[in-house]
Design a protein around this motif. Structure first.
Motif, PDB file in Angstrom:
ATOM      1  N   GLY A  65      67.786   1.391 134.994  1.00  0.00           N
ATOM      2  CA  GLY A  65      66.377   1.268 134.581  1.00  0.00           C
ATOM      3  C   GLY A  65      65.451   1.646 135.714  1.00  0.00           C
ATOM      4  O   GLY A  65      65.624   2.678 136.364  1.00  0.00           O
ATOM      5  N   GLY A  66      64.442   0.798 135.985  1.00  0.00           N
ATOM      6  CA  GLY A  66      63.545   1.030 137.120  1.00  0.00           C
ATOM      7  C   GLY A  66      63.900   0.050 138.216  1.00  0.00           C
ATOM      8  O   GLY A  66      63.909  -1.166 137.989  1.00  0.00           O
ATOM      9  N   MET A  67      64.264   0.531 139.359  1.00  0.00           N
ATOM     10  CA  MET A  67      64.561  -0.286 140.548  1.00  0.00           C
ATOM     11  C   MET A  67      65.533  -1.429 140.244  1.00  0.00           C
ATOM     12  O   MET A  67      65.334  -2.563 140.664  1.00  0.00           O
ATOM     13  N   MET A  68      66.553  -1.123 139.445  1.00  0.00           N
ATOM     14  CA  MET A  68      67.599  -2.064 139.026  1.00  0.00           C
ATOM     15  C   MET A  68      67.138  -3.091 138.001  1.00  0.00           C
ATOM     16  O   MET A  68      67.899  -3.992 137.648  1.00  0.00           O
ATOM     17  N   LEU A 218      72.539  30.236 130.903  1.00  0.00           N
ATOM     18  CA  LEU A 218      72.396  28.920 131.541  1.00  0.00           C
ATOM     19  C   LEU A 218      71.037  28.293 131.213  1.00  0.00           C
ATOM     20  O   LEU A 218      69.986  28.857 131.554  1.00  0.00           O
ATOM     21  N   LEU A 219      71.070  27.130 130.551  1.00  0.00           N
ATOM     22  CA  LEU A 219      69.842  26.381 130.284  1.00  0.00           C
ATOM     23  C   LEU A 219      69.809  25.159 131.195  1.00  0.00           C
ATOM     24  O   LEU A 219      70.864  24.706 131.661  1.00  0.00           O
ATOM     25  N   ALA A 220      68.614  24.634 131.416  1.00  0.00           N
ATOM     26  CA  ALA A 220      68.504  23.370 132.158  1.00  0.00           C
ATOM     27  C   ALA A 220      67.888  22.330 131.240  1.00  0.00           C
ATOM     28  O   ALA A 220      67.062  22.653 130.380  1.00  0.00           O
ATOM     29  N   ALA A 221      68.316  21.066 131.424  1.00  0.00           N
ATOM     30  CA  ALA A 221      67.762  19.946 130.653  1.00  0.00           C
ATOM     31  C   ALA A 221      67.574  18.761 131.588  1.00  0.00           C
ATOM     32  O   ALA A 221      68.276  18.621 132.591  1.00  0.00           O
ATOM     33  N   GLY A 222      66.624  17.893 131.254  1.00  0.00           N
ATOM     34  CA  GLY A 222      66.406  16.665 132.017  1.00  0.00           C
ATOM     35  C   GLY A 222      65.838  16.930 133.401  1.00  0.00           C
ATOM     36  O   GLY A 222      65.171  17.939 133.644  1.00  0.00           O
ATOM     37  N   MET A 223      66.152  16.021 134.333  1.00  0.00           N
ATOM     38  CA  MET A 223      65.566  16.111 135.688  1.00  0.00           C
ATOM     39  C   MET A 223      65.914  17.406 136.391  1.00  0.00           C
ATOM     40  O   MET A 223      65.207  17.830 137.316  1.00  0.00           O
ATOM     41  N   ALA A 224      66.993  18.051 135.968  1.00  0.00           N
ATOM     42  CA  ALA A 224      67.341  19.348 136.569  1.00  0.00           C
ATOM     43  C   ALA A 224      66.194  20.337 136.371  1.00  0.00           C
ATOM     44  O   ALA A 224      65.926  21.179 137.240  1.00  0.00           O
ATOM     45  N   VAL A 225      65.487  20.220 135.243  1.00  0.00           N
ATOM     46  CA  VAL A 225      64.350  21.127 134.975  1.00  0.00           C
ATOM     47  C   VAL A 225      63.259  20.897 136.017  1.00  0.00           C
ATOM     48  O   VAL A 225      62.703  21.857 136.577  1.00  0.00           O
ATOM     49  N   ASN A 226      62.951  19.623 136.286  1.00  0.00           N
ATOM     50  CA  ASN A 226      61.909  19.321 137.280  1.00  0.00           C
ATOM     51  C   ASN A 226      62.295  19.847 138.649  1.00  0.00           C
ATOM     52  O   ASN A 226      61.461  20.361 139.397  1.00  0.00           O
ATOM     53  N   ALA A 227      63.583  19.728 138.977  1.00  0.00           N
ATOM     54  CA  ALA A 227      64.044  20.230 140.276  1.00  0.00           C
ATOM     55  C   ALA A 227      63.969  21.755 140.321  1.00  0.00           C
ATOM     56  O   ALA A 227      63.472  22.329 141.294  1.00  0.00           O
ATOM     57  N   VAL A 228      64.418  22.406 139.271  1.00  0.00           N
ATOM     58  CA  VAL A 228      64.457  23.872 139.269  1.00  0.00           C
ATOM     59  C   VAL A 228      63.043  24.442 139.386  1.00  0.00           C
ATOM     60  O   VAL A 228      62.785  25.351 140.176  1.00  0.00           O
ATOM     61  N   PHE A 229      62.114  23.885 138.601  1.00  0.00           N
ATOM     62  CA  PHE A 229      60.781  24.487 138.538  1.00  0.00           C
ATOM     63  C   PHE A 229      59.751  23.843 139.474  1.00  0.00           C
ATOM     64  O   PHE A 229      58.581  24.188 139.428  1.00  0.00           O
ATOM     65  N   GLY A 230      60.178  22.891 140.301  1.00  0.00           N
ATOM     66  CA  GLY A 230      59.244  22.287 141.256  1.00  0.00           C
ATOM     67  C   GLY A 230      58.214  21.409 140.568  1.00  0.00           C
ATOM     68  O   GLY A 230      57.036  21.417 140.919  1.00  0.00           O
ATOM     69  N   LEU A 231      58.657  20.600 139.602  1.00  0.00           N
ATOM     70  CA  LEU A 231      57.756  19.712 138.858  1.00  0.00           C
ATOM     71  C   LEU A 231      57.841  18.303 139.429  1.00  0.00           C
ATOM     72  O   LEU A 231      58.846  17.946 140.052  1.00  0.00           O
ATOM     73  N   PRO A 232      56.810  17.471 139.160  1.00  0.00           N
ATOM     74  CA  PRO A 232      56.861  16.101 139.684  1.00  0.00           C
ATOM     75  C   PRO A 232      58.004  15.288 139.092  1.00  0.00           C
ATOM     76  O   PRO A 232      58.457  15.568 137.984  1.00  0.00           O
ATOM     77  N   ARG A 233      58.476  14.277 139.828  1.00  0.00           N
ATOM     78  CA  ARG A 233      59.431  13.303 139.285  1.00  0.00           C
ATOM     79  C   ARG A 233      58.647  12.259 138.501  1.00  0.00           C
ATOM     80  O   ARG A 233      57.427  12.145 138.636  1.00  0.00           O
ATOM     81  N   MET A 234      59.398  11.437 137.708  1.00  0.00           N
ATOM     82  CA  MET A 234      58.681  10.521 136.819  1.00  0.00           C
ATOM     83  C   MET A 234      59.061   9.062 136.944  1.00  0.00           C
ATOM     84  O   MET A 234      58.402   8.200 136.369  1.00  0.00           O
ATOM     85  N   GLY A 235      60.166   8.727 137.579  1.00  0.00           N
ATOM     86  CA  GLY A 235      60.580   7.326 137.624  1.00  0.00           C
ATOM     87  C   GLY A 235      61.190   6.892 136.307  1.00  0.00           C
ATOM     88  O   GLY A 235      61.780   7.691 135.585  1.00  0.00           O
ATOM     89  N   ALA A 236      61.005   5.602 135.968  1.00  0.00           N
ATOM     90  CA  ALA A 236      61.812   4.999 134.893  1.00  0.00           C
ATOM     91  C   ALA A 236      61.249   5.212 133.495  1.00  0.00           C
ATOM     92  O   ALA A 236      61.454   4.387 132.606  1.00  0.00           O
TER      93      ALA A 236
END
Ligand code: 48F
Length: 261
Positions: A65-68, A218-236
């Protein structure tokens, strides 16, 4: 009770399935929430789908979850996916739903397997196969234990019409492609740009907009998309993971249909 019969039953059924899934329509790397949801929607359409997961357990970053605090938050847009799976969610405030991460992961996993996707855990995708000119056409796999023990053991390969990178923050498959083939990903630099600091609103929205093919096959899904395209992270907040998994499945299904025409 005969131990040898037990052993044979395990080895026989596992090997048969492993062999059957060496040639599939879609191979998903990573059994976190986005990979599981993508696997569910693909399998539901009757598309032959396999998910490879490095760890012993599926669920990726959802368990904690968020921070355990083992709860996840899902926005209104993704409530329908929770309902489709049958995951209980309570409205916390208007448009914010909260769910138990134990129920969420176990239900995602169970429904995905029952829909027909096969999950192989303890296997790591360490490379891709490039064929048909310049297209991702399969994965190179090894037991995760081989890497952990630092053993020099050659991997084996499997064939797939499409691969989905659902490896989370590390975007491992996309990084492999960029490293081995050069900066040719469909990003501004051709490389994996790397995720940016937390901004849930923008990260969730742009994750959905950017869930797509990042390199032929090759498609990307989930947080991999944010990493690939330089998008912000979101947390929980996990609605984006679910919606991105669903979108990747829909895109992959369309691409498979176009290939067969
Ligand atoms: O990290 P993960 O849960 O990815 P996700 O589906 O969801 C992200 C959220 O959990 C959370 C978040 C929400 O805002 O930020 O982090 O995008 O699951 C990724 C899975 O991929 C496996 C890894 O063990 C994890 O279970 N994995 C990573 N690299 C490999 C892999 C690999 N090379 N081979 C096989 N599995």
């Amino acid at each position: 009770m005969d131990e040898i019969t037990i052993s044979k039953a395990i080895i026989d059924s596992y090997i048969k399935e492993l062999l059957d899934f060496t040639d599939v329509d879609v191979a998903i790397v990573g059994a976190g929430p986005s990979g599981l949801v993508a696997g569910y929607y693909l399998a539901k359409k009757g598309i032959k789908t396999v998910i490879y997961e490095r760890r012993l357990s599926v669920g990726g970053g959802m368990w904690g979850g968020g921070m355990m605090f083992n709860r996840i938050v899902v926005q209104a847009e993704a409530k329908g996916i929770l309902e489709e799976f049958g995951i209980t969610a309570k409205e916390y405030e208007k448009d914010y739903y909260v769910a138990d991460s134990m129920e969420a992961v176990s239900t995602l996993c169970s429904r995905t397997v029952k829909a027909g996707a096969r999950i192989f855990n303890l296997l790591t995708a360490e490379d891709v196969m490039i064929r048909e000119g310049d297209r991702v056409a399969g994965l190179v796999l090894n037991w995760s234990a081989v890497g952990l023990a630092n053993l020099h053991v050659d991997p084996l390969a499997m064939k797939s019409k499409l691969v989905i990178d659902a490896t989370g923050h590390d975007a491992e498959v996309c990084r492999i492609v960029a490293r081995k083939i050069g900066p040719k990903l469909r990003t501004t630099t051709g490389e994996v740009i790397g995720e940016k600091s937390m901004w849930a609103e923008v990260g969730e929205r742009e994750l959905i907009n950017n869930t797509r093919e990042v390199y032929p096959g090759l498609l990307a899904a989930g947080m991999a998309v944010n990493a690939v395209f330089g998008l912000p992270r979101m947390g929980a907040i996990f609605g984006g993971m679910l919606l991105s998994g669903k979108k990747a499945a829909e895109l992959a299904a369309e691409m498979l249909e176009q290939r067969s025409e």
